[in-house]
Design a protein around this motif. Structure first.
Motif, PDB file in Angstrom:
ATOM      1  N   PRO A 114       0.822  -1.215   0.000  1.00  0.00           N
ATOM      2  CA  PRO A 114       0.000   0.000   0.000  1.00  0.00           C
ATOM      3  C   PRO A 114       0.852   1.260   0.000  1.00  0.00           C
ATOM      4  O   PRO A 114       1.956   1.282   0.544  1.00  0.00           O
ATOM      5  N   GLY A 115       0.331   2.292  -0.638  1.00  0.00           N
ATOM      6  CA  GLY A 115       1.029   3.567  -0.687  1.00  0.00           C
ATOM      7  C   GLY A 115       0.412   4.477  -1.725  1.00  0.00           C
ATOM      8  O   GLY A 115      -0.585   4.130  -2.355  1.00  0.00           O
ATOM      9  N   LYS A 116       1.020   5.632  -1.903  1.00  0.00           N
ATOM     10  CA  LYS A 116       0.497   6.638  -2.824  1.00  0.00           C
ATOM     11  C   LYS A 116       1.489   6.906  -3.961  1.00  0.00           C
ATOM     12  O   LYS A 116       2.693   6.781  -3.779  1.00  0.00           O
ATOM     13  N   LEU A 117       0.938   7.297  -5.099  1.00  0.00           N
ATOM     14  CA  LEU A 117       1.760   7.754  -6.214  1.00  0.00           C
ATOM     15  C   LEU A 117       2.379   9.101  -5.842  1.00  0.00           C
ATOM     16  O   LEU A 117       1.859   9.810  -4.992  1.00  0.00           O
ATOM     17  N   SER A 118       3.461   9.460  -6.521  1.00  0.00           N
ATOM     18  CA  SER A 118       4.113  10.746  -6.246  1.00  0.00           C
ATOM     19  C   SER A 118       3.464  11.917  -6.962  1.00  0.00           C
ATOM     20  O   SER A 118       3.872  13.056  -6.783  1.00  0.00           O
ATOM     21  N   GLY A 119       2.504  11.663  -7.832  1.00  0.00           N
ATOM     22  CA  GLY A 119       1.774  12.750  -8.460  1.00  0.00           C
ATOM     23  C   GLY A 119       2.196  13.115  -9.872  1.00  0.00           C
ATOM     24  O   GLY A 119       1.632  14.042 -10.451  1.00  0.00           O
ATOM     25  N   LEU A 120       3.173  12.426 -10.439  1.00  0.00           N
ATOM     26  CA  LEU A 120       3.521  12.696 -11.840  1.00  0.00           C
ATOM     27  C   LEU A 120       2.415  12.141 -12.735  1.00  0.00           C
ATOM     28  O   LEU A 120       1.760  11.165 -12.387  1.00  0.00           O
ATOM     29  N   ASN A 121       2.228  12.752 -13.910  1.00  0.00           N
ATOM     30  CA  ASN A 121       1.148  12.280 -14.766  1.00  0.00           C
ATOM     31  C   ASN A 121       1.601  11.422 -15.936  1.00  0.00           C
ATOM     32  O   ASN A 121       0.785  11.028 -16.743  1.00  0.00           O
ATOM     33  N   LYS A 122       2.885  11.106 -16.018  1.00  0.00           N
ATOM     34  CA  LYS A 122       3.329  10.187 -17.071  1.00  0.00           C
ATOM     35  C   LYS A 122       4.530   9.391 -16.568  1.00  0.00           C
ATOM     36  O   LYS A 122       5.262   9.841 -15.682  1.00  0.00           O
ATOM     37  N   PRO A 123       4.727   8.198 -17.130  1.00  0.00           N
ATOM     38  CA  PRO A 123       5.876   7.368 -16.723  1.00  0.00           C
ATOM     39  C   PRO A 123       7.216   8.054 -16.998  1.00  0.00           C
ATOM     40  O   PRO A 123       7.274   9.068 -17.707  1.00  0.00           O
ATOM     41  N   SER A 124       8.267   7.476 -16.460  1.00  0.00           N
ATOM     42  CA  SER A 124       9.599   8.082 -16.565  1.00  0.00           C
ATOM     43  C   SER A 124      10.061   8.229 -18.012  1.00  0.00           C
ATOM     44  O   SER A 124       9.723   7.435 -18.876  1.00  0.00           O
ATOM     45  N   GLN A 125      10.840   9.284 -18.226  1.00  0.00           N
ATOM     46  CA  GLN A 125      11.503   9.469 -19.508  1.00  0.00           C
ATOM     47  C   GLN A 125      12.605   8.403 -19.605  1.00  0.00           C
ATOM     48  O   GLN A 125      13.212   8.044 -18.602  1.00  0.00           O
ATOM     49  N   ILE A 126      12.855   7.906 -20.806  1.00  0.00           N
ATOM     50  CA  ILE A 126      13.931   6.930 -21.013  1.00  0.00           C
ATOM     51  C   ILE A 126      14.944   7.543 -21.977  1.00  0.00           C
ATOM     52  O   ILE A 126      14.572   8.042 -23.044  1.00  0.00           O
ATOM     53  N   ARG A 127      16.235   7.482 -21.558  1.00  0.00           N
ATOM     54  CA  ARG A 127      17.306   8.061 -22.365  1.00  0.00           C
ATOM     55  C   ARG A 127      18.442   7.058 -22.543  1.00  0.00           C
ATOM     56  O   ARG A 127      18.678   6.220 -21.695  1.00  0.00           O
TER      57      ARG A 127
END
Length: 184
Positions: A161-174
């Protein structure tokens, strides 16, 4: 977060189980990246082609030292400037983890997260874990625990259990070698 929840999750990971947990933007599925059976289970749950590969995540940069030590200092500096945070970097894979993690590639994707729960989990586990969005192929990533349970039911061994950090899209990949953005 209660230490009991973290210890339960570490126990699941240590015995080759699959875990669902909140990340920066979406719920994720994770496992011990050295356990090929667990990695295979995640791919089956998601109905994800093995060729695509998966991301590894940790809250501790030291967990990636075997991968980072092989890189030129300029690449390491570029990566470390974005961490901890929602940027995933693709680096050469020396074959440390289960081959299914890298898929059909000769590289592996890694991220040092700022999500406090994931950082606490990986610190207690003592290494990185697989991190892939919690959704079957073609479905939207789970943004709630309810959505995650609806997708996977008892196919997942433990829901942390826990909460999302609030970003609206998955991580960028470089790409670490070129700096090119592979996923915005």
């Amino acid at each position: 977060m209660s230490a009991w929840f973290i210890q339960k999750a570490v126990s699941v990971l240590s015995r080759g189980g699959v875990l669902a947990y909140p990340t920066e933007a979406v719920w994720g599925l994770g496992c011990d990246p050295s356990c090929e059976d667990a990695v295979s289970r995640i791919l089956q749950l998601k109905r994800r082609p093995w060729r695509k590969g998966l991301i590894l995540v940790s809250g501790q940069i030291e967990h990636f030292s075997q991968l980072l030590d092989r890189l030129p200092q300029q690449q390491k500096d570029q990566m470390q400037a974005t961490w901890p945070g929602p940027v995933t970097w693709v680096v050469p894979d020396p074959g440390i983890y289960a081959p299914l993690v890298r898929g059909a590639h000769d590289a592996i994707a890694i991220r040092v997260t700022a999500h406090p729960l994931v950082a606490e989990l990986t610190k207690a586990f003592g290494g990185p874990i697989v991190s892939t969005s919690a959704n079957p192929a073609t479905r939207e990533p789970a943004r709630t625990l309810f959505d995650c349970r609806r997708y996977f039911k008892s196919g997942v061994d433990h829901y942390l259990p826990g909460k999302l950090s609030g970003l609206n899209k998955p991580s960028q990949i470089r790409d670490a070698a070129t700096g090119a953005i592979l996923r915005q």
